[in-house]
Motif scaffolding. Sequence first.
Motif, short mmCIF file in Angstrom:
data_model
loop_
_atom_site.label_atom_id
_atom_site.label_comp_id
_atom_site.label_asym_id
_atom_site.label_seq_id
_atom_site.Cartn_x
_atom_site.Cartn_y
_atom_site.Cartn_z
N THR A 66 -7.89 0.72 -12.72
CA THR A 66 -8.13 0.29 -11.34
C THR A 66 -8.73 1.42 -10.53
O THR A 66 -9.70 1.23 -9.79
CB THR A 66 -6.82 -0.20 -10.70
OG1 THR A 66 -6.31 -1.29 -11.46
CG2 THR A 66 -7.04 -0.64 -9.26
N PHE A 67 -8.16 2.62 -10.66
CA PHE A 67 -8.68 3.79 -9.94
C PHE A 67 -10.16 3.99 -10.28
O PHE A 67 -10.98 4.23 -9.38
CB PHE A 67 -7.88 5.04 -10.30
CG PHE A 67 -8.31 6.27 -9.58
CD1 PHE A 67 -7.79 6.59 -8.34
CD2 PHE A 67 -9.27 7.12 -10.13
CE1 PHE A 67 -8.20 7.73 -7.66
CE2 PHE A 67 -9.69 8.26 -9.47
CZ PHE A 67 -9.15 8.57 -8.23
N ASP A 68 -10.50 3.89 -11.54
CA ASP A 68 -11.88 4.10 -11.98
C ASP A 68 -12.83 3.06 -11.39
O ASP A 68 -14.01 3.37 -11.15
CB ASP A 68 -11.97 4.13 -13.50
CG ASP A 68 -11.35 5.37 -14.11
OD1 ASP A 68 -11.10 6.36 -13.37
OD2 ASP A 68 -11.09 5.36 -15.33
N LYS A 69 -12.36 1.85 -11.15
CA LYS A 69 -13.19 0.83 -10.51
C LYS A 69 -13.50 1.20 -9.06
O LYS A 69 -14.59 0.93 -8.56
CB LYS A 69 -12.51 -0.54 -10.56
CG LYS A 69 -12.49 -1.16 -11.93
CD LYS A 69 -11.79 -2.49 -11.91
CE LYS A 69 -11.67 -3.04 -13.32
NZ LYS A 69 -10.90 -4.28 -13.35
N PHE A 70 -12.55 1.83 -8.40
CA PHE A 70 -12.74 2.25 -7.01
C PHE A 70 -13.59 3.51 -6.93
O PHE A 70 -14.37 3.67 -6.02
CB PHE A 70 -11.39 2.50 -6.34
CG PHE A 70 -10.68 1.27 -5.88
CD1 PHE A 70 -10.67 0.89 -4.56
CD2 PHE A 70 -9.99 0.47 -6.79
CE1 PHE A 70 -10.02 -0.24 -4.12
CE2 PHE A 70 -9.32 -0.67 -6.38
CZ PHE A 70 -9.34 -1.04 -5.04
N ASP A 71 -13.42 4.41 -7.88
CA ASP A 71 -14.13 5.70 -7.90
C ASP A 71 -15.53 5.50 -8.49
O ASP A 71 -15.81 5.87 -9.62
CB ASP A 71 -13.33 6.72 -8.71
CG ASP A 71 -14.00 8.08 -8.77
OD1 ASP A 71 -14.87 8.37 -7.92
OD2 ASP A 71 -13.66 8.85 -9.68
N VAL A 72 -16.41 4.93 -7.69
CA VAL A 72 -17.74 4.52 -8.16
C VAL A 72 -18.55 5.69 -8.70
O VAL A 72 -19.20 5.58 -9.73
CB VAL A 72 -18.51 3.81 -7.02
CG1 VAL A 72 -19.92 3.46 -7.46
CG2 VAL A 72 -17.76 2.56 -6.59
N ASN A 73 -18.52 6.83 -8.03
CA ASN A 73 -19.37 7.95 -8.48
C ASN A 73 -18.71 8.80 -9.56
O ASN A 73 -19.32 9.73 -10.07
CB ASN A 73 -19.82 8.81 -7.30
CG ASN A 73 -18.69 9.55 -6.62
OD1 ASN A 73 -17.53 9.48 -7.03
ND2 ASN A 73 -19.03 10.26 -5.56
N GLY A 74 -17.47 8.48 -9.91
CA GLY A 74 -16.79 9.15 -11.02
C GLY A 74 -16.41 10.59 -10.78
O GLY A 74 -16.17 11.34 -11.72
N ASP A 75 -16.27 10.97 -9.51
CA ASP A 75 -15.93 12.37 -9.21
C ASP A 75 -14.43 12.65 -9.21
O ASP A 75 -14.00 13.77 -8.97
CB ASP A 75 -16.54 12.83 -7.89
CG ASP A 75 -15.95 12.13 -6.66
OD1 ASP A 75 -15.13 11.19 -6.82
OD2 ASP A 75 -16.33 12.51 -5.53
N GLY A 76 -13.62 11.63 -9.47
CA GLY A 76 -12.17 11.81 -9.52
C GLY A 76 -11.46 11.58 -8.21
O GLY A 76 -10.26 11.81 -8.09
N PHE A 77 -12.21 11.11 -7.21
CA PHE A 77 -11.63 10.84 -5.89
C PHE A 77 -12.17 9.53 -5.35
O PHE A 77 -13.32 9.17 -5.61
CB PHE A 77 -11.97 11.95 -4.89
CG PHE A 77 -11.44 13.29 -5.29
CD1 PHE A 77 -10.13 13.63 -5.01
CD2 PHE A 77 -12.23 14.19 -5.97
CE1 PHE A 77 -9.63 14.87 -5.39
CE2 PHE A 77 -11.75 15.43 -6.35
CZ PHE A 77 -10.44 15.77 -6.06
#
Length: 70
Positions: A10-21
């Motif tokens: 789920t977090f990865d779906k929100f973190d579109v640019n993949g920077d960990g935030f």
Amino acid sequence: MASIESARATFDKFDVNGDGFITADEYSAAMKAMGDAYVTGAVADAVLAAKDANGDGLLSFDEFWAALNK
């Protein structure tokens, strides 16, 4: 309680640019993509601020996980 694997997905779906935030813009966009058109920038800022333990304006996975387990 969510499993850490499903929380990470789920977090990865929100973190579109993949920077960990997750930023407020990413949060708002993800919520709109899931059908919640009422998450404005101000709402996203408030949600992140409530879960942002270190006050940097970003939501890390650790903060996300902690919020899920409250």
